[in-house]
Design an enzyme around this catalytic site. Structure first.
Site, mmCIF file in Angstrom:
data_model
loop_
_atom_site.group_PDB
_atom_site.id
_atom_site.type_symbol
_atom_site.label_atom_id
_atom_site.label_comp_id
_atom_site.label_asym_id
_atom_site.label_seq_id
_atom_site.Cartn_x
_atom_site.Cartn_y
_atom_site.Cartn_z
ATOM 1 N N SER A 253 0.819 -1.206 0.000
ATOM 2 C CA SER A 253 0.000 0.000 0.000
ATOM 3 C C SER A 253 0.852 1.254 0.000
ATOM 4 O O SER A 253 1.998 1.262 0.435
ATOM 5 C CB SER A 253 -0.892 -0.003 1.239
ATOM 6 O OG SER A 253 -0.081 0.119 2.397
ATOM 7 N N LYS A 254 0.245 2.275 -0.509
ATOM 8 C CA LYS A 254 0.846 3.586 -0.640
ATOM 9 C C LYS A 254 1.417 4.116 0.673
ATOM 10 O O LYS A 254 2.444 4.774 0.687
ATOM 11 C CB LYS A 254 -0.285 4.517 -1.086
ATOM 12 C CG LYS A 254 0.102 5.660 -1.966
ATOM 13 C CD LYS A 254 -1.204 6.339 -2.385
ATOM 14 C CE LYS A 254 -0.979 7.493 -3.305
ATOM 15 N NZ LYS A 254 -2.258 8.039 -3.807
#
Length: 482
Positions: A253-254
């Site tokens: 995830s970012k």
RNA sequence: GCCCCUAUCGUCUAGCCCGGUCCAGGACACCGGAUUCUCAUUCCGGUAACAUGGGUUCAAAUCCCAUUAGGGGUGCCA
């Protein structure tokens, strides 16, 4: 057997994602290994979040990596259009056919009601699913309400008995009892299809033979199989790749990892290194090689060698591979790549620039490191602490004397090639009874302003005789003032 | 909660399907050392793993079961 056809089907709802590149790579390799076709399909059915800018960025990023598709929204193909928003009518027709055959039904439930039943089910520790409220509505009645313009969706009517199973090429047979399969929404109230309907219809219509996608889709695959059945179609082969992970093993995830392909491009990761690294996530060569070009990856590719456990995306290893690829590039090529967005100094590499590149090629792991590492070659010397000039077990006066001698030597040097300068300075150190290493460090600080630099004499040659003399004077001045 | 997937060094993995050649091999990272004008490169060496418990078998990392752990899904997102 018919020709292999696979696809990458990203949703243009965000930046080009590293996971998209990962799945695209395996699809691409498989297609090429099997002599099949690789399709790009834009899954832009989420009208709220999809943008053409995102789609462009994804297309551009995959091209940057060299994963060119045979059919897609930009290049066309026999099954155009390849953008789902342009295929809305197709999905509607198919959804209607399912209504006709009784395999699907209209649902008029409001979002509020749906939220309410979910809350209730959660509270009662039940599986969270649609309760089938609208499934009992008489078809004629439902048609009337539709004609009256009442908001509705179309849901798949799942037969709750028995189980649905499918073959995953990597994991074997996966089965799930139908009582656990929800009456999935197929057509949203805005008239656009959900992923489930659109991907099944398109995969079928586009002749996709192998659905190679991320593991997160396993749990909805039974719905897809049920859909294929409802249409009377044979499902394709499913291949669920493991999910790329953050360090804590959660889905990448970012927040915890750079996920945008733009980030990697801007940092100076080479596309070929990126692909090699991604290939290593879940795949291994029979002979254990870890550095291999895309062509070799394709040549020996086999789904049998894909592992199923989720690999942690390890930036350190990516950097190592990138360094390997940087060092394998010849100097001209490296210089060209650096000039293509990684230096503010020059547009086209000249001879001096290439020399600088030759000096850092073994010292950088990312192209973005170039400018900083060569700052003293092209700009001036940054301000430094004069104390750095004074080496251990020597005094300020020793250092001043050394620098003065050095200035003279440089001024009078007839030959400023590295070999000549090195020999001259070694002689000087010897005559002074000083350690060459110490002298070199003093010179390094004076000439580059840093304790760590590219090789001294090559660097001096690059900087130039005159400028080196000037920098020695500056060093002398600093010491005088210290 | 319910469903599903996964499980070898810190990380990526080989081996597992076709049990013995594995007191488990390679790579990254890390730690030493060699080369060296610094850094880096290169070259040597080292630390480090079969999740646990039961089976099956003469023999299990490899087969079976359970447990545990991690992950994913559970949306009119994809």
């Amino acid at each position: 057997m018919s020709q292999v056809r696979v696809r990458i089907a990203p949703s243009p709802t965000g930046e080009p994602h590293v996971g998209t590149a990962y799945i695209a790579l395996f699809n691409y390799a498989f297609a090429h290994r099997e002599g099949g076709k690789f399709i790009f399909r834009s899954e832009d059915t989420d009208r709220e979040r999809s943008t053409t800018a995102n789609e462009d960025a994804i297309l551009r990023s995959l091209k940057w990596l060299g994963l060119q598709w045979d059919e897609g929204p930009d290049v066309g193909g026999p099954h155009a259009p390849y953008r789902q928003s342009e295929r809305a009518a197709i999905y509607k027709t198919h959804a209607d056919a399912l209504i006709e055959s009784g395999k699907a039904y209209y649902c008029f439930c409001s979002a509020e009601r749906l939220a309410q039943i979910r809350d209730e089910q959660a509270k009662n520790k039940q599986a969270i699913m649609y309760d089938g409220f609208c499934r009992g509505i008489d078809p004629a009645e439902a048609r009337r309400r539709v004609q009256a313009g009442e908001p509705r969706v179309i849901r798949l009517a799942v037969d709750r008995s028995g189980e649905t199973c499918f073959e995953d090429k990597l994991r074997g047979r996966i089965a799930i009892r139908n009582e656990g399969v929800d009456d999935q929404v197929l057509l949203k109230s805005d008239g656009f299809p959900t992923y489930h309907l659109a991907s099944v219809v398109d995969d079928r219509l586009m002749g996709v033979t192998h659905v190679i996608r991320a593991e997160e889709w396993i749990s909805s695959t039974p719905k897809h199989v049920l859909l294929y059945n409802a249409f009377g179609w044979t499902p394709p082969m499913f291949v669920h790749m493991p999910l790329l992970r953050n360090q804590d093993k959660s889905k990448i995830s970012k927040r915890r990892n750079p996920t945008s392909l733009d980030f990697y491009r801007n940092e100076g990761y080479l596309p070929e290194a990126m692909l090699n690294f991604l290939a290593l996530m879940g795949y291994s060569m029979p002979d254990g090689r870890e550095v291999f070009p895309l062509s070799e990856f394709i040549a020996g590719f086999s789904l049998d060698r894909v592992s199923t456990s989720g690999p942690v995306f390890d930036l350190q290893k990516l950097e190592w591979i990138n360094g390997e690829y940087i060092r394998r590039l010849d100097t001209d090529e490296l210089a060209t790549r650096i000039c293509n967005g990684f230096t503010k100094r020059i547009g086209v590499p000249d001879e001096a620039f290439k020399k600088a590149v030759a000096l850092i090629r073994e010292r950088i792991r990312k192209l973005s490191e170039f400018d900083d590492m060569t700052a003293f070659m092209f700009g001036g010397v940054e301000d430094y602490d004069p104390a750095l000039l004074i080496q251990k077990k020597t005094t300020k006066d020793d250092t001043i004397a050394m620098l003065k001698d050095s200035a003279e030597l440089i001024a009078g040097a007839a030959d400023f090639t590295p070999a000549a300068t090195e020999a001259a300075f070694r002689g000087m150190a010897e005559r002074a009874g000083a350690k060459p290493g110490n002298l070199f460090m003093v010179l390094r600080i004076a000439v580059t302003g840093r304790k760590v630099s590219t090789p001294l004499f090559e660097t001096m040659e690059l900087i130039g005789q005159e400028e080196c003399g000037r920098r020695i004077s500056v060093a002398l001045g600093k010491l005088a003032g210290a």
